[in-house]
Motif scaffolding. Structure first.
Motif, mmCIF file in Angstrom:
data_model
loop_
_atom_site.group_PDB
_atom_site.id
_atom_site.type_symbol
_atom_site.label_atom_id
_atom_site.label_comp_id
_atom_site.label_asym_id
_atom_site.label_seq_id
_atom_site.Cartn_x
_atom_site.Cartn_y
_atom_site.Cartn_z
ATOM 1 N N ASP A 210 -21.657 -41.144 16.091
ATOM 2 C CA ASP A 210 -21.748 -40.110 16.872
ATOM 3 C C ASP A 210 -20.973 -40.255 18.267
ATOM 4 O O ASP A 210 -20.837 -41.662 18.557
ATOM 5 N N PRO A 211 -20.891 -39.415 19.189
ATOM 6 C CA PRO A 211 -20.344 -39.817 20.418
ATOM 7 C C PRO A 211 -21.303 -40.694 20.999
ATOM 8 O O PRO A 211 -20.678 -41.472 22.098
ATOM 9 N N ASN A 212 -22.688 -40.918 20.991
ATOM 10 C CA ASN A 212 -23.451 -42.021 21.527
ATOM 11 C C ASN A 212 -23.468 -43.200 20.842
ATOM 12 O O ASN A 212 -24.503 -43.959 21.237
ATOM 13 N N GLY A 213 -22.710 -43.229 19.987
ATOM 14 C CA GLY A 213 -22.892 -44.479 19.034
ATOM 15 C C GLY A 213 -23.935 -44.722 18.160
ATOM 16 O O GLY A 213 -24.044 -45.929 17.500
ATOM 17 N N ARG A 214 -24.685 -43.681 17.685
ATOM 18 C CA ARG A 214 -25.492 -43.532 16.682
ATOM 19 C C ARG A 214 -24.968 -43.471 15.424
ATOM 20 O O ARG A 214 -24.038 -42.590 15.207
ATOM 21 N N SER A 215 -25.482 -43.978 14.377
ATOM 22 C CA SER A 215 -25.095 -43.706 12.777
ATOM 23 C C SER A 215 -25.208 -42.519 12.578
ATOM 24 O O SER A 215 -26.438 -41.742 12.560
ATOM 25 N N TYR A 216 -24.230 -41.794 11.880
ATOM 26 C CA TYR A 216 -24.410 -40.460 10.999
ATOM 27 C C TYR A 216 -24.007 -40.861 9.748
ATOM 28 O O TYR A 216 -22.858 -41.523 9.353
ATOM 29 N N GLN A 217 -24.246 -39.473 9.110
ATOM 30 C CA GLN A 217 -23.966 -39.648 7.520
ATOM 31 C C GLN A 217 -24.100 -38.282 7.043
ATOM 32 O O GLN A 217 -25.095 -37.547 7.629
ATOM 33 N N ARG A 218 -23.050 -37.384 6.382
ATOM 34 C CA ARG A 218 -23.106 -36.258 5.780
ATOM 35 C C ARG A 218 -22.562 -36.400 4.340
ATOM 36 O O ARG A 218 -21.419 -36.992 4.183
ATOM 37 N N THR A 219 -23.112 -35.446 3.532
ATOM 38 C CA THR A 219 -22.604 -35.374 2.173
ATOM 39 C C THR A 219 -22.033 -34.007 2.039
ATOM 40 O O THR A 219 -22.868 -32.989 2.268
ATOM 41 N N PHE A 220 -20.879 -33.783 1.326
ATOM 42 C CA PHE A 220 -20.335 -32.403 1.011
ATOM 43 C C PHE A 220 -21.239 -32.070 -0.315
ATOM 44 O O PHE A 220 -21.363 -32.732 -1.106
ATOM 45 N N PRO A 221 -22.000 -30.853 -0.385
ATOM 46 C CA PRO A 221 -23.036 -30.547 -1.359
ATOM 47 C C PRO A 221 -22.053 -30.503 -3.052
ATOM 48 O O PRO A 221 -22.784 -30.623 -3.968
ATOM 49 N N THR A 222 -21.095 -29.662 -2.914
ATOM 50 C CA THR A 222 -20.440 -29.634 -4.250
ATOM 51 C C THR A 222 -20.112 -30.872 -4.964
ATOM 52 O O THR A 222 -19.565 -31.920 -4.683
ATOM 53 N N LEU A 223 -20.823 -30.818 -6.381
ATOM 54 C CA LEU A 223 -20.642 -31.896 -7.291
ATOM 55 C C LEU A 223 -19.110 -31.687 -8.030
ATOM 56 O O LEU A 223 -19.187 -30.721 -8.629
ATOM 57 N N ILE A 224 -18.166 -32.607 -8.000
ATOM 58 C CA ILE A 224 -16.903 -32.276 -8.434
ATOM 59 C C ILE A 224 -17.150 -33.050 -9.908
ATOM 60 O O ILE A 224 -17.137 -34.435 -9.653
ATOM 61 N N THR A 225 -16.561 -32.348 -11.038
ATOM 62 C CA THR A 225 -16.393 -33.088 -12.201
ATOM 63 C C THR A 225 -15.147 -32.796 -12.766
ATOM 64 O O THR A 225 -14.478 -32.007 -13.015
ATOM 65 N N PRO A 226 -14.342 -34.129 -12.598
ATOM 66 C CA PRO A 226 -13.056 -34.334 -13.102
ATOM 67 C C PRO A 226 -12.567 -34.023 -14.492
ATOM 68 O O PRO A 226 -13.387 -34.047 -15.396
ATOM 69 N N GLN A 227 -11.470 -33.279 -14.680
ATOM 70 C CA GLN A 227 -11.022 -32.793 -15.958
ATOM 71 C C GLN A 227 -10.170 -34.127 -16.601
ATOM 72 O O GLN A 227 -9.507 -34.640 -15.849
ATOM 73 N N ALA A 228 -10.134 -33.756 -17.717
ATOM 74 C CA ALA A 228 -9.334 -34.808 -18.783
ATOM 75 C C ALA A 228 -8.091 -34.618 -18.803
ATOM 76 O O ALA A 228 -7.138 -35.241 -19.220
#
Length: 276
Positions: A210-228
């Motif tokens: 982040d702007p103050n040098g702290r570690s961040y983590q974010r996850t996009f909620p949608t689970l993507i299932t690839p097609q064949a």
């Protein structure tokens, strides 16, 4: 058990999200996750599909300064018994947090979120169109496993660095992806790059400082299932459909598997298709 969504007012950002099918015996699970300086409130939600098993037997949450105890003034701890727990911490101090619990059942889901304007606000597989307004547009179908597709992501709020990767349903990283701003046809703040689509279901995660040098983590909620299999029409459909009768529609079928037997169906917006 269904994936839980933390119930926090205001801007909610997902830090960690996973679901796991459990073995037949009791297991301990440990999760370490960063909380950055933009987060003002933290929510941890655990839900267990226990069947006839004992379910959740113990939960401990550690903040950087020590244990987040249920008796702490800034902690709201809702004990759902063997079916789960909901923990809200008002004083979400920046640093590494640690969650540990013992569980026995069929499956368990975990959702860690925080009130923050820093978020992975969108992710999509895209294609460049030359018609209409042009530019990047979301793909009309799921990405095909084993193929390379253009991906676009937006990160809202203030941050210093952003690195992207793919995580499986357990939240474990298995593939780094390169997305960068400043790509032709994309908005100035949109991260764009080429992603080789994996064969397993996945979510997209961004991490950095982040702007103050702290570690961040974010996850996009949608689970993507690839097609064949990918099916694409060849040419302009307006050139071949003129009215009643039989028409030939050329299309391509692309598969990254060993192939197989496919059943074809077709439909149109006016209900004119009678058979294929």
């Amino acid at each position: 058990v269904e994936m839980l969504v933390p119930e926090l007012p205001g801007d909610l950002a997902t830090i960690l999200l996973n679901k796991e099918d459990l073995p037949i015996w009791s297991v301990q699970r440990n999760y370490y996750f960063p909380v950055d300086g933009t987060a003002t409130r933290l929510s941890v939600r655990i839900a267990v599909d226990r069947g006839e098993d004992p379910g959740l037997t113990s939960v401990t949450l550690f903040r950087p300064s020590g244990t987040a105890d249920p008796t702490d003034s800034d902690v709201t701890w809702t004990d759902l018994g063997p079916d789960g727990s909901v923990i809200t911490v008002e004083d979400s101090v920046a640093g590494e947090w640690h969650l540990t619990f013992f569980v026995e059942g069929e499956s368990v889901s975990l959702n860690v979120g925080a009130n923050s304007d820093l978020d992975l606000s969108s992710f999509q597989f895209s294609e460049m169109l030359d018609v209409g307004h042009g530019g990047l547009h979301e793909m009309r179908s799921l990405p095909v496993a084993g193929m390379s597709h253009t991906a676009a992501a937006s990160v809202s709020g203030s941050f210093a660095t952003a690195h992207f990767d793919l995580v499986n349903e357990l939240g474990a990283s298995f593939q780094a992806i390169q997305l960068n701003v400043g790509q032709d046809g994309a908005a100035d703040d949109t991260f764009v790059g080429t992603v080789t689509v994996p064969t397993q279901p996945f979510r997209v995660r961004v991490s950095g400082q982040d702007p103050n040098g702290r570690s961040y983590q974010r996850t996009f909620p949608t689970l993507i299932t690839p097609q064949a299999v990918d099916v694409n029409f060849v040419g302009d459909i307006g050139d071949v459909i003129h009215g009643p009768g039989t028409v030939v529609l050329p299309f391509t079928v692309t598969t990254t598997t060993a192939g197989g037997v496919f059943a074809l169906t077709a439909q149109d917006g006016l209900g004119y298709v009678q058979s294929v």
